[in-house]
Write a protein that holds these residues in place. Structure first.
Motif, short mmCIF file in Angstrom:
data_model
loop_
_atom_site.label_atom_id
_atom_site.label_comp_id
_atom_site.label_asym_id
_atom_site.label_seq_id
_atom_site.Cartn_x
_atom_site.Cartn_y
_atom_site.Cartn_z
N HIS A 43 0.77 -1.36 0.24
CA HIS A 43 0.24 -0.10 0.25
C HIS A 43 1.16 1.69 -0.04
O HIS A 43 2.24 1.08 0.68
N ASN A 44 0.54 2.19 -0.93
CA ASN A 44 0.23 3.63 -0.29
C ASN A 44 0.29 4.52 0.66
O ASN A 44 0.05 3.84 1.53
N GLY A 45 1.25 5.72 1.25
CA GLY A 45 0.89 6.08 2.37
C GLY A 45 1.73 5.94 3.07
O GLY A 45 2.73 5.60 3.39
N THR A 46 1.07 6.15 4.43
CA THR A 46 1.77 5.80 5.79
C THR A 46 2.00 4.72 4.98
O THR A 46 1.57 3.50 5.47
N PHE A 47 3.89 4.20 5.81
CA PHE A 47 3.85 2.70 5.84
C PHE A 47 4.54 2.60 7.51
O PHE A 47 4.43 3.62 8.15
N HIS A 48 4.68 1.13 7.37
CA HIS A 48 4.80 0.80 8.65
C HIS A 48 5.68 -0.07 8.94
O HIS A 48 6.43 -1.09 7.75
N CYS A 49 6.24 -1.16 10.14
CA CYS A 49 7.09 -1.39 10.15
C CYS A 49 6.95 -2.94 8.94
O CYS A 49 7.88 -3.77 8.88
N ASP A 50 5.68 -3.39 9.23
CA ASP A 50 5.02 -4.49 8.94
C ASP A 50 5.49 -4.76 7.66
O ASP A 50 6.09 -5.57 7.18
N GLU A 51 5.00 -4.56 6.25
CA GLU A 51 5.10 -4.47 5.25
C GLU A 51 6.95 -3.93 4.29
O GLU A 51 7.10 -4.86 3.49
N VAL A 52 7.34 -2.74 5.79
CA VAL A 52 8.85 -2.40 4.68
C VAL A 52 9.55 -3.75 5.08
O VAL A 52 10.02 -3.98 4.30
N LEU A 53 9.80 -4.80 6.24
CA LEU A 53 10.24 -5.30 6.76
C LEU A 53 9.71 -6.89 5.32
O LEU A 53 10.22 -7.81 5.21
N ALA A 54 8.63 -6.86 4.93
CA ALA A 54 7.72 -8.15 3.89
C ALA A 54 8.65 -7.38 2.68
O ALA A 54 9.06 -8.26 1.91
N CYS A 55 8.83 -6.17 2.60
CA CYS A 55 9.39 -6.24 1.58
C CYS A 55 10.90 -6.16 1.85
O CYS A 55 11.55 -7.50 0.02
N PHE A 56 11.27 -6.14 2.22
CA PHE A 56 13.03 -6.43 2.38
C PHE A 56 13.33 -7.58 2.22
O PHE A 56 14.27 -8.49 1.11
N PHE A 57 12.28 -8.45 3.13
CA PHE A 57 12.34 -10.25 2.63
C PHE A 57 12.21 -10.45 1.34
O PHE A 57 13.45 -11.45 0.85
N LEU A 58 11.39 -9.97 0.61
CA LEU A 58 11.12 -10.81 -0.57
C LEU A 58 12.47 -9.91 -1.63
O LEU A 58 12.82 -10.79 -2.34
N ARG A 59 13.05 -9.05 -1.56
CA ARG A 59 14.27 -8.61 -1.81
C ARG A 59 15.36 -8.78 -1.69
O ARG A 59 16.34 -8.83 -2.70
N GLN A 60 15.33 -9.98 -0.70
CA GLN A 60 16.97 -10.59 -0.53
C GLN A 60 16.73 -11.99 -1.38
O GLN A 60 17.41 -13.11 -1.38
N LEU A 61 15.31 -12.41 -2.06
CA LEU A 61 15.72 -13.66 -2.89
C LEU A 61 15.54 -13.51 -3.57
O LEU A 61 16.27 -12.68 -5.18
N PRO A 62 16.63 -14.41 -4.80
CA PRO A 62 17.20 -13.97 -5.72
C PRO A 62 15.81 -13.52 -7.34
O PRO A 62 16.18 -13.01 -8.08
N GLU A 63 14.89 -14.27 -7.16
CA GLU A 63 13.90 -13.80 -7.95
C GLU A 63 12.66 -12.64 -7.53
O GLU A 63 12.28 -11.29 -8.54
N TYR A 64 13.72 -12.10 -6.80
CA TYR A 64 12.52 -10.40 -6.28
C TYR A 64 13.24 -9.50 -6.01
O TYR A 64 13.75 -8.28 -5.94
N LYS A 65 15.26 -9.65 -6.23
CA LYS A 65 16.21 -9.01 -5.67
C LYS A 65 16.10 -7.89 -6.51
O LYS A 65 16.24 -6.70 -6.11
N ASN A 66 15.88 -7.24 -7.73
CA ASN A 66 15.21 -6.58 -8.61
C ASN A 66 14.11 -5.89 -8.83
O ASN A 66 14.06 -5.36 -10.10
#
Length: 364
Positions: A43-66
């Motif tokens: 989601h856009n707008g105000t962000f929280h630790c929840d979705e920020v951490l979820a996005c970080f997790f995913l970007r550590q995987l090969p298929e989502y790093k870019n």
């Protein structure tokens, strides 16, 4: 400054954080077969630790790093995303939808993996970790997915905070304003800021949670896990320290022992709980530390004698009758002596007094 932060950061291997601004009015074209960049929706707008951490997790995987992070609440734009977290009103691992806000959602680690004991309702970060956690840790640590060390889980505080679960019953005695969730929240625009653009803050939050997660992961892998063997050996050798088996000794200070001790007492079926830990400090002197009643309490199984507390040096030695005393903390949870023998004697005297008090209370 932000560009330099991401340019040199190891958290984002592609070195460029691609953020789709749904408020810009220029929606990107749907991905075609010739376009390989994947999309993570949140989601856009105000962000929280929840979705920020979820996005970080995913970007550590090969298929989502870019992957491009698409921040929007537009259902049509979310439908174009390969995976969606914390928005969309749907939890469906088969289609990679990981929202937890729907009224019917009540999943926990235990409900989805019955062999796990954690019953806190999961946030999107918890859902992503549950479904991708082993691969994530394997990617970051180079350990195999079936390695026992991958059972180490990240702190579940993120899930509890995001789902509005209090840490204590009733009103807390004090609040902590420096948690990871709080620090992420502070990166949002202030209510009276001229600009309410959240994109730059979201980028900073990704770097913040990423650095903290990787730091904790490195601690668990490089320090916490090796400590288990040290604690286990100390538990097995405790009767050589004192026949009671209630005093344990380390040859080196600084070992993270508490979690391991509680787990090992159960696993090894230790009948008489261990009360004191002895270890050398950085000055070559010895410390005696009380074992707490639990991981999250300041109460001790047995505290050092009340009459010793707050007394130091020669005055403490005269009072206790134990040579070379250095101090006993006013709260009674830790003390010091110049020698190993002196620290051990402090433990023995306290255990004797505790046994006498227990016996007297039993007779009355």
């Amino acid at each position: 400054m932000i560009q330099n932060l991401y340019k040199d950061s190891l958290l984002f291997p592609d070195r460029n954080l691609s953020i789709h601004r749904s408020m810009s009015g220029s929606a990107k074209k749907p991905r075609t077969d010739n376009m390989s960049v994947r999309k993570i929706g949140t989601h856009n707008g105000t962000f929280h630790c929840d979705e920020v951490l979820a996005c970080f997790f995913l970007r550590q995987l090969p298929e989502y790093k870019n992957a491009e992070i698409v921040r929007t609440r537009d259902p049509a734009k979310l439908a174009e995303c390969d995976i969606v977290v914390d928005v969309g009103g749907k939890f469906d691992p088969k289609t990679h939808r990981y929202d937890h806000h729907q009224r019917t959602f009540s999943e926990s680690y235990h409900s989805l993996c019955p062999e796990k004991p954690w019953v806190t309702k999961l946030s999107s970060a918890g859902l992503v970790y549950l479904h991708f956690g082993r691969r994530l840790l394997s990617q970051l640590t180079q350990l195999k997915e079936d390695d026992q060390q991958l059972e180490v889980l990240y702190d579940k505080e993120v899930d509890a905070v995001d789902n509005g679960i209090s840490q204590s019953e009733g009103e807390a005695r004090y609040s902590v304003s420096t948690t990871l969730s709080s620090r992420v929240g502070y990166l949002n625009p202030r209510w009276n800021s001229k600009s309410q653009d959240t994109e730059e803050g979201f980028k900073k939050a990704l770097a913040l949670v990423g650095e903290e997660f990787l730091d904790r992961l490195d601690f668990y892998k490089s320090s916490w896990l090796p400590a288990r063997a040290v604690v286990q050996e100390a538990v097995k050798q405790r009767h050589k320290v004192d026949p009671s088996g209630e005093v344990m000794m380390f040859s080196q200070g600084g070992c993270p022992w508490k979690e391991h001790l509680f787990a090992l007492e159960k696993e090894l079926q230790v009948e008489t709980p261990i009360k004191f830990i002895l270890y050398p400090d950085q000055n070559g002197h010895w410390r005696i530390q009380c074992v707490p009643a639990g991981l999250n309490t300041f109460q001790n199984r047995v505290s050092l004698l009340e009459e010793w507390r707050g007394i130091r040096d020669e005055a403490l030695s005269e009072l206790s009758g134990i040579k070379e005393c250095i101090f006993v903390h006013a709260a009674g949870f830790i003390g010091g002596n110049k020698t190993q023998e002196g620290a051990l004697e402090m433990a023995r005297r306290t255990l004797q007094a505790f046994a006498q008090c227990t016996a007297a209370n039993g007779k009355s």
